[in-house]
Structure formats: structure tokens, C-alpha cells
Scaffold this motif. Sequence first.
Motif, PDB file in Angstrom:
ATOM      1  N   SER A 275      31.224  25.075  55.547  1.00  0.00           N
ATOM      2  CA  SER A 275      31.759  23.984  56.295  1.00  0.00           C
ATOM      3  C   SER A 275      32.957  23.703  55.678  1.00  0.00           C
ATOM      4  O   SER A 275      34.014  23.328  56.374  1.00  0.00           O
ATOM      5  CB  SER A 275      30.858  22.803  55.776  1.00  0.00           C
ATOM      6  OG  SER A 275      31.449  21.552  56.188  1.00  0.00           O
ATOM      7  N   SER A 276      33.397  24.007  54.516  1.00  0.00           N
ATOM      8  CA  SER A 276      34.707  24.104  53.857  1.00  0.00           C
ATOM      9  C   SER A 276      35.684  25.019  54.554  1.00  0.00           C
ATOM     10  O   SER A 276      36.987  24.560  54.725  1.00  0.00           O
ATOM     11  CB  SER A 276      34.497  24.528  52.277  1.00  0.00           C
ATOM     12  OG  SER A 276      35.942  24.499  51.768  1.00  0.00           O
ATOM     13  N   LEU A 328      34.760  31.897  49.348  1.00  0.00           N
ATOM     14  CA  LEU A 328      34.294  32.316  47.771  1.00  0.00           C
ATOM     15  C   LEU A 328      34.472  31.227  46.911  1.00  0.00           C
ATOM     16  O   LEU A 328      33.723  31.118  46.136  1.00  0.00           O
ATOM     17  CB  LEU A 328      35.039  33.652  47.355  1.00  0.00           C
ATOM     18  CG  LEU A 328      34.878  34.960  48.377  1.00  0.00           C
ATOM     19  CD1 LEU A 328      35.624  35.958  47.905  1.00  0.00           C
ATOM     20  CD2 LEU A 328      33.412  35.221  48.266  1.00  0.00           C
ATOM     21  N   GLU A 329      35.663  30.678  47.004  1.00  0.00           N
ATOM     22  CA  GLU A 329      35.854  29.323  46.055  1.00  0.00           C
ATOM     23  C   GLU A 329      35.046  28.378  46.294  1.00  0.00           C
ATOM     24  O   GLU A 329      34.335  27.866  45.436  1.00  0.00           O
ATOM     25  CB  GLU A 329      37.338  28.929  46.239  1.00  0.00           C
ATOM     26  CG  GLU A 329      38.478  29.703  46.115  1.00  0.00           C
ATOM     27  CD  GLU A 329      39.857  29.241  46.396  1.00  0.00           C
ATOM     28  OE1 GLU A 329      40.879  29.905  45.908  1.00  0.00           O
ATOM     29  OE2 GLU A 329      39.883  28.570  47.341  1.00  0.00           O
ATOM     30  N   ALA A 330      34.737  27.917  47.431  1.00  0.00           N
ATOM     31  CA  ALA A 330      33.716  26.748  47.954  1.00  0.00           C
ATOM     32  C   ALA A 330      32.363  27.196  47.458  1.00  0.00           C
ATOM     33  O   ALA A 330      31.626  26.162  47.186  1.00  0.00           O
ATOM     34  CB  ALA A 330      33.909  26.400  49.445  1.00  0.00           C
ATOM     35  N   PHE A 331      31.920  28.522  47.629  1.00  0.00           N
ATOM     36  CA  PHE A 331      30.408  28.823  47.200  1.00  0.00           C
ATOM     37  C   PHE A 331      30.247  28.723  45.750  1.00  0.00           C
ATOM     38  O   PHE A 331      29.406  28.194  45.307  1.00  0.00           O
ATOM     39  CB  PHE A 331      30.241  30.070  47.606  1.00  0.00           C
ATOM     40  CG  PHE A 331      28.874  30.674  47.502  1.00  0.00           C
ATOM     41  CD1 PHE A 331      27.793  30.162  48.288  1.00  0.00           C
ATOM     42  CD2 PHE A 331      28.534  31.672  46.452  1.00  0.00           C
ATOM     43  CE1 PHE A 331      26.550  30.785  48.204  1.00  0.00           C
ATOM     44  CE2 PHE A 331      27.187  32.041  46.140  1.00  0.00           C
ATOM     45  CZ  PHE A 331      26.421  31.633  47.068  1.00  0.00           C
ATOM     46  N   GLU A 332      31.327  28.945  44.935  1.00  0.00           N
ATOM     47  CA  GLU A 332      31.173  28.851  43.622  1.00  0.00           C
ATOM     48  C   GLU A 332      30.923  27.312  43.004  1.00  0.00           C
ATOM     49  O   GLU A 332      30.444  26.990  42.547  1.00  0.00           O
ATOM     50  CB  GLU A 332      32.328  29.244  42.748  1.00  0.00           C
ATOM     51  CG  GLU A 332      32.501  30.941  42.891  1.00  0.00           C
ATOM     52  CD  GLU A 332      33.678  31.366  41.922  1.00  0.00           C
ATOM     53  OE1 GLU A 332      34.344  30.810  41.235  1.00  0.00           O
ATOM     54  OE2 GLU A 332      34.174  32.808  42.331  1.00  0.00           O
ATOM     55  N   ALA A 348      30.128  35.391  44.715  1.00  0.00           N
ATOM     56  CA  ALA A 348      29.989  36.011  45.938  1.00  0.00           C
ATOM     57  C   ALA A 348      30.960  36.992  45.937  1.00  0.00           C
ATOM     58  O   ALA A 348      31.966  37.102  45.552  1.00  0.00           O
ATOM     59  CB  ALA A 348      29.588  35.043  47.113  1.00  0.00           C
ATOM     60  N   CYS A 349      30.767  37.908  47.077  1.00  0.00           N
ATOM     61  CA  CYS A 349      31.545  38.959  47.390  1.00  0.00           C
ATOM     62  C   CYS A 349      31.844  38.830  48.873  1.00  0.00           C
ATOM     63  O   CYS A 349      30.899  38.532  49.636  1.00  0.00           O
ATOM     64  CB  CYS A 349      31.243  40.382  46.964  1.00  0.00           C
ATOM     65  SG  CYS A 349      31.654  40.781  45.331  1.00  0.00           S
ATOM     66  N   ARG A 425      39.972  35.794  40.930  1.00  0.00           N
ATOM     67  CA  ARG A 425      40.874  35.228  39.900  1.00  0.00           C
ATOM     68  C   ARG A 425      41.376  36.177  38.661  1.00  0.00           C
ATOM     69  O   ARG A 425      40.936  37.345  38.518  1.00  0.00           O
ATOM     70  CB  ARG A 425      40.173  33.983  39.085  1.00  0.00           C
ATOM     71  CG  ARG A 425      38.922  34.398  38.475  1.00  0.00           C
ATOM     72  CD  ARG A 425      38.061  33.299  37.905  1.00  0.00           C
ATOM     73  NE  ARG A 425      38.005  32.302  38.633  1.00  0.00           N
ATOM     74  CZ  ARG A 425      36.832  32.422  39.768  1.00  0.00           C
ATOM     75  NH1 ARG A 425      36.043  33.216  39.882  1.00  0.00           N
ATOM     76  NH2 ARG A 425      36.653  31.409  40.597  1.00  0.00           N
ATOM     77  N   ASP A 426      42.640  35.550  38.153  1.00  0.00           N
ATOM     78  CA  ASP A 426      42.940  36.306  37.072  1.00  0.00           C
ATOM     79  C   ASP A 426      41.938  36.906  35.835  1.00  0.00           C
ATOM     80  O   ASP A 426      41.109  36.355  35.648  1.00  0.00           O
ATOM     81  CB  ASP A 426      44.350  35.635  36.361  1.00  0.00           C
ATOM     82  CG  ASP A 426      45.158  35.510  37.484  1.00  0.00           C
ATOM     83  OD1 ASP A 426      45.299  36.338  38.522  1.00  0.00           O
ATOM     84  OD2 ASP A 426      46.055  34.621  37.034  1.00  0.00           O
TER      85      ASP A 426
END
Length: 533
Positions: A275-276, A328-332, A348-349, A425-426
Motif C-alpha cells: 500500500s505504501s 523494502l523500507e515499508a516492509f521493515e 526482505a529482498c 542501507r549503509d
Amino acid sequence: MTEYVLTAIDTTRIQDYIFGSNRLAENIGGSELVEMATHQWVYEALPPNNNVDAATGKLDSKHTIDTLDAEVLYAGGGNTVILFKTFDLARTFASQLTRRVLKNAPGLELVIAHRRFDWAQDSLAQIVSTTLSIDLARKKQNRAFSTPLLGLGVTVPCASTGLVASRIVEKKPVSLEIRAKSSESVQDRSLDRLKAKLPKIQQDNWEIPRDFDDLGRIKGEESYIAVVHADGNGIGKRVQAIASCYSTPRQNRDYIEAIRDFSQSLERAATTALSSVVNLMADAFIADPALASHHRERFPLRPIVFGGDDVTFVCQARYGLSLAVRYLEAFEEATQNEPAFGGKPAYACAGIAIVKTHYPFARAYRLSEQLCRSAKQMLKQKQIEDSAMDWHVAMSGITGSLEAIRQREYSVKQGLLHMRPLLLRDSEVSWRTWTVFKTLLDEFIREDSEWFDRRNKVKALREALRQGPDAVTDFLSTYQLDALPKVGTINVAGYEKTGWAGDRCIYFDAIEMMDLFTDVQRMVSNSVTADGV
């Protein structure tokens, strides 16, 4: 002794069934039939005295198997697991369900396994694990493979599957399988489910695509789409951890509640994440009316598989990387907020296959799967808990494995031209991250950059990178440049003078993606900032 029967349901060759067509509507229809066969049809085939609201799929935790004929434990992760009071009830259920699948979803293969157990003496967690990992696996291996009748006498093959056509639809011969996927009722149901779960996709009555050409193709121009496949990391380990925590017969009911909560939490998190993604694309349409006009009010994104941690969607190629990162960001974020995850986010990947609009879709999907696995393998090798992504741009055909393609197209004397896969991410472990790639890409596409709109210089750099560090040094001298763009998080001495970090090229990926990337998140954030001003 209180004996019950555990029944587990799985599907086989699911990727071939959903993604075996080059028509988006047929892929969508295949996905919807799988959804119906593993949810709605399951519920409707249960004996009347059960714990499911067939209309909504909601499970009633107050009613349990001791007062019911059937209790659905959970439906998710590709499996449906049910308790039955007797074996006869389980067998009748299986007969009704498989008959309906054969009739209404031709070509879809279900595998069903039953196992009797004693509620007071056996660990339900162990019974579930054995049924899923051993019984279903044995059924899949030993089942009689379906051999479709390819025709007797004079027949016409289906345009999509090659099977015997049963009818002419839109001047094309189609098989029973394609008729079922393309039926108006299945397409309408898929659209209704999409709108219910992802309501912003229809906010301004944008046209929801049913064809790959509707994802942004402009007549007379060469067009590309992105096939994005995302999958959660370590979900199986979390399921095993739940089973380990509730491993005794006395904990059977606690196990049901825990595994059910986890399944439902995972589904909510994945839906929230998708949804995001939809909301981000919709916000970009709202922020930039010219963008919506460019797409002729056709929303350039269509989810195909959704509802679990395994998600697949297609979109216009320029948005593929940006939307994959958002997923990926929203799943986390979503998993961290779900109680069943105990405050610890799941990662996730994602694999993103960028192909021409009319490229064989089954191959494109398989490539996206390989790319997703490539990202997972990197995390495993580096022993990192993080999200990661990988992508490939197929300018022409795809032959061989991903490894073979990269060896053929990206391997030079110095090493590998690509830095992919990337961590989200870094990291102290690796400089190969989305942040590094995005920073470099911005240097090439930002309007105030010295590289912007200077194609000859960029092309010369690309060729220099292929030839190695010495050629890059010559390039800098020729164009009177002090150095290539820098990124503070790359801890490699001299990379800005050579273009390489050991056997990995730093800049090639960014150059390759210059014409195939739109920063959707920046587009939206800039609009919000402008509105605030």
C-alpha cells in the motif's frame, strides 16, 4: 484419546500458472484464481460447523475444534492448514475443493496431505511441520504428472498456452485455462480485491492497467517495464522459532494462537508495505499533474501477487528501483510495528527485471526471482541482517543463468563492472549500498551537475571504465577533471581517480540507469516542500 486430522494444502508449479502468459490480464487472472483456490473456495468447501466467515475470511478464535467439525489454523505463506474432527470430513472437503479447482481453475494443481494425530499426546507444532515438510513434499514428488491432451483430429492451439483451444476470444484461440483466467467475473473480482486492499490506486479514477502497454508505453517509442519480485528474509526461521516455543501437547492451543497471529501479522505487514508503494505512486500523480497526463491517466503500476511476504508487481521501468526501495523500507517498518514480530523488524529482498514491454513475461519473472535470490545469497555470505536488492536491464534477449549473463556482459579484465546486489542501507561491512548508488546516480542526472545532459562525456567515461583504471586516469586528463564524483561512505583510497574499488567498478551501474530512473520519492517530497512554502 482425542483424535483429529490435520490437513495441509499447497499448490505446485504456481509460477508457471500465474506468469506463463504474455498478457497482463491473464497473469492477473491466474493470480486471482490461486487466491480463490487457497482461500475462498477452501472456506466454502468446509463443513458448515467451522470457524471462518467465508465472506471475509476472518477466523473466529473463540470457537475451536473441540466444538467444531473444522478449524482453520491459518492460510498464508502458500499453505492452508486445517483441523478436522474426523478423516471422513477431511476427505469430503478435499474432494469438494479439488473438484471445484478442476472445474473453475483448469491447469492449477493442488496438493493435499492428511495426518491423524492425538491432541493429548502429540505436539501439534511437530505435526504441522511434518505434514508440510514431509507429507506434502512426498505427495509432490510421487504425484502422477498431468499430461494434457494436445489434440485429436483437427485442432487449434491456444495462443497463450499451446494447449488445445476451446473457444475463440477476441479473434484468438484460447484454452480452458485461459478462458478461466480471462473471464469477466475473475477479472472483476481481482479488481475489487485490489481496490479494497489498496484503495489509493483509484483515488482520482485513474485507469488501472490490464495490459502491459498501459504501464506507460508511448506509441512510436521503445518502452520498458520493471518486474519487481520481493520476498521476506528468514520467515521460515521465525515459523520454526514459534514451533520450538510451543513444542509440547499441552501447548497445542497456544501454538495455534501464535502461528495464527504471526500469519495474520505477516499478511497485514506485506499489504501495508505494498500500500505504501501504491500510495507513493499515487502521490506522485497528484504532485505532478503533467506526469498523470503523460501516462494518459493510466496508473503505471499493477500488483499481480500480493497478500503475503511474497509480492510481485509490474510498473513502468523508470519507477522500478524507486518503488522497490519503498517496498523494502515499508516492509521493515510494518513488521516492526506488528506485535507478532516482537518489535524486531523483518527484512526482505527484491529483484527487479527491466525488460522491453513485449518481452516474454515468464522469462522476465524468472529473472526477477533469480535477482531476488542473488540479493539473499549476498546477505547470507556476508552474514548481514538487512534488506537488499538486485536488478538487471535486459536490452535484448536473456539466455543462460544470471551468473552467466553477468560473466558475459559485465566481466572485464579488471573485474566486474557492476556493484550489484546492494544493501538497502549503509554498512561497515560493504560499500555496495543503495545510498552509494543513489548518490552517484544523482551526480549524473541532477540538472545542476556538470554531467547532466553531456552524453558524449558520459559515454566516454563508460568506455573508459570498461578498459580499466588507467583508461579512467586518461579520461580525467582529457576532460581536465580533478576526479569523478565522490561518496563519503566509500572507504576505498583513490577510487575517484580510477573508478574502481579492487575488482568492482563503482560508477558503471549509475551510468547504465541514467535513462531508466525517476526518483519518485524525491518528486513527492519536493511537492510537499513546495506546498509548505
